[in-house]
Design an enzyme around this catalytic site. Structure first.
Site, PDB file in Angstrom:
ATOM      1  N   ARG A  62      27.906  30.304  48.200  1.00 48.95           N
ATOM      2  CA  ARG A  62      28.699  29.227  49.072  1.00 48.95           C
ATOM      3  C   ARG A  62      28.104  29.728  50.410  1.00 48.95           C
ATOM      4  NH1 ARG A  62      33.622  31.303  49.926  1.00 48.95           N
ATOM      5  NH2 ARG A  62      34.310  29.485  50.860  1.00 48.95           N
ATOM      6  N   LYS A 127      34.006  42.217  44.197  1.00 42.63           N
ATOM      7  CA  LYS A 127      33.588  40.996  43.709  1.00 42.63           C
ATOM      8  C   LYS A 127      32.896  41.201  42.507  1.00 42.63           C
ATOM      9  CE  LYS A 127      31.304  36.722  45.050  1.00 42.63           C
ATOM     10  NZ  LYS A 127      31.091  35.784  46.277  1.00 42.63           N
ATOM     11  N   ARG A 263      42.445  41.746  57.864  1.00 42.93           N
ATOM     12  CA  ARG A 263      42.436  42.013  58.924  1.00 42.93           C
ATOM     13  C   ARG A 263      43.342  43.273  59.173  1.00 42.93           C
ATOM     14  NH1 ARG A 263      45.655  39.839  63.021  1.00 42.93           N
ATOM     15  NH2 ARG A 263      46.762  38.638  61.383  1.00 42.93           N
TER      16      ARG A 263
HETATM   17  C1  BTN Z   1      29.402  32.450  45.842  1.00 42.01           C
HETATM   18  O1  BTN Z   1      30.202  33.482  45.645  1.00 42.01           O
HETATM   19  O2  BTN Z   1      29.034  32.500  46.921  1.00 42.01           O
HETATM   20  C2  BTN Z   1      29.053  31.656  44.773  1.00 42.01           C
HETATM   21  C3  BTN Z   1      27.987  32.150  43.785  1.00 42.01           C
HETATM   22  C4  BTN Z   1      27.571  31.146  42.652  1.00 42.01           C
HETATM   23  C5  BTN Z   1      26.505  31.506  41.669  1.00 42.01           C
HETATM   24  C6  BTN Z   1      26.327  30.926  40.773  1.00 42.01           C
HETATM   25  S1  BTN Z   1      25.141  31.482  39.693  1.00 42.01           S
HETATM   26  C7  BTN Z   1      25.107  30.039  38.820  1.00 42.01           C
HETATM   27  C8  BTN Z   1      25.045  28.901  39.848  1.00 42.01           C
HETATM   28  N1  BTN Z   1      23.700  28.568  40.358  1.00 42.01           N
HETATM   29  C9  BTN Z   1      23.720  28.853  41.556  1.00 42.01           C
HETATM   30  O3  BTN Z   1      22.714  28.645  42.035  1.00 42.01           O
HETATM   31  N2  BTN Z   1      24.575  29.273  42.028  1.00 42.01           N
HETATM   32  C10 BTN Z   1      25.804  29.243  41.225  1.00 42.01           C
END
Ligand code: BTN
Length: 270
Positions: A62, A127, A263
Site C-alpha cells: 500500500r 503483521k 499513540r
Molecule cells: C501492504 O500491506 O502494504 C499490502 C501488501 C500487498 C502484497 C500483495 S502480494 C500479492 C499482490 N501483488 C503485489 O505486488 N502486492 C500484493
C-alpha cells in the site's frame, strides 16, 4: 509435472465444487501479481481469475511501498473480482477482504487475529498479511477489483524484513505446522467468495460488526498519517462505507486514507 502444475492440481482438488468459479494461473515468477492482472485484465468469462506467483520481483504494498516475500515462505496472489453495475460503493471492499482473510486464519486455528484499518491482518499485534486493493471502473459502471494478498507463511531464518519487529508468520502464529500453500489458498478463496457475494448484495453494512469485533485499535488513541498533516483522535470504529471514525478535538472525522498507528495516551506517536 512442474511444481506450479502440482500446486494448481492440489488447489483445484482442495476447492472441490467451488473450482468451477475460479480460473487459476499459478506461475513461477512475475514482477507483481497485482500489476500483471491490472495491465492485462482477462476477459469476463463469469469466473474470478486468480494469479499466484511463487516469486515476485517487484511486489507492491500500500501507499507505494515495496512488499517482500520469499518463495515457499510466502503466499502471494491476486484475485480479479468483477462487481455488477449498482454494487455498493467500493470503499468497504478492502475491509471486506481483510475480514475474509482474518476469518480464514481463525478457521485454521490461529488465535488473536485482529484487523488494523483498512486491511492489515495482525496476530498478537504483529503483521501477518498485507492486502492491496486496486480498482478499475468500466464504462457500464461495473467494477473490476484486483485484490492482492501477501501472507508470511514461514519467514526464512535471517530474513531481512523492513520493520521486522512488527512482522510475524503463520508458522509462529499456529501451534501446528501451517497448511500447504494450495490448501491455504483454497480456504482463502472460499471465504473471499462468500464475503464478496454478500458484499455485492448488502454492502459493507452487512460485515461491519464482524470487522469491528476484530478492530485492533477500538477505543484507543491513534494517529492517522501519510495523506495530509497527521490527525490524532480516538478510534471509534468504522462506518457503513468502511471509513474510519476518528474522535478528534474538532468532533468525529471520517478517514478515507492513511496509516493508523497507536499513540500513547498524552504522548507522541509510537
Ligand atoms: C501492504 O500491506 O502494504 C499490502 C501488501 C500487498 C502484497 C500483495 S502480494 C500479492 C499482490 N501483488 C503485489 O505486488 N502486492 C500484493
Amino acid at each position: 509435472m512442474s511444481d506450479t502444475s502440482t500446486n494448481t492440481a492440489s488447489l483445484l482438488s482442495h476447492l472441490g465444487p467451488l473450482a468451477s468459479r475460479f480460473a487459476i494461473a499459478w506461475i513461477d515468477s512475475c514482477a507483481s501479481t497485482n500489476s500483471s492482472l491490472m495491465e492485462r485484465m482477462p476477459g469476463d468469462d463469469g469466473r474470478a481469475h486468480v494469479l499466484v506467483a511463487d516469486r515476485q520481483t517487484a511486489g507492491r504494498g500500500r501507499r507505494g511501498r515495496q512488499w517482500q516475500s520469499w518463495p515457499e515462505g510466502s503466499l502471494t496472489f491476486s484475485l480479479l473480482w468483477r462487481f455488477a453495475a449498482g454494487t455498493p460503493a467500493p470503499a468497504g471492499l478492502s475491509l471486506a477482504a481483510g475480514l475474509a482473510v482474518a476469518r480464514t486464519l481463525e478457521r485454521i486455528g490461529v488465535s488473536g487475529v485482529q484487523l488494523k484499518w483498512p486491511n492489515d491482518v495482525l496476530v498478537n499485534g504483529e503483521k501477518l498479511v498485507g492486502i492491496l486493493v486496486e480498482l478499475q471502473p468500466a464504462r457500464d459502471r461495473s467494477l473490476a477489483a484486483v485484490i492482492g494478498i501477501g501472507i508470511n507463511i514461514s519467514l526464512p531464518p535471517g530474513a531481512h524484513v523492513e520493520h521486522h519487529a512488527g512482522v510475524t508468520d503463520l508458522a509462529r502464529a499456529l501451534e501446528s505446522p501451517p497448511p500447504s500453500r494450495p490448501a491455504l489458498l483454497a480456504h482463502l478463496l472460499a471465504e473471499l467468495q462468500q464475503l464478496f457475494d454478500l458484499y455485492a448484495v448488502a454492502g459493507f453494512t452487512a460485515l461491519k460488526s464482524a470487522w469491528e469485533q476484530r478492530n485492533a485499535f477500538a477505543e484507543l488513541p491513534v494517529r492517522i498519517s501519510g495523506e495530509h498533516a497527521a490527525v490524532d483522535g480516538i478510534c471509534r470504529g468504522v462506518d457503513d462505507d468502511g471509513a474510519l471514525l476518528l474522535d478528534t478535538a474538532d468532533g468525529i472525522q471520517r478517514i478515507l486514507a492513511g496509516d493508523v498507528s497507536l499513540r500513547p495516551l498524552g504522548g507522541e506517536s509510537a
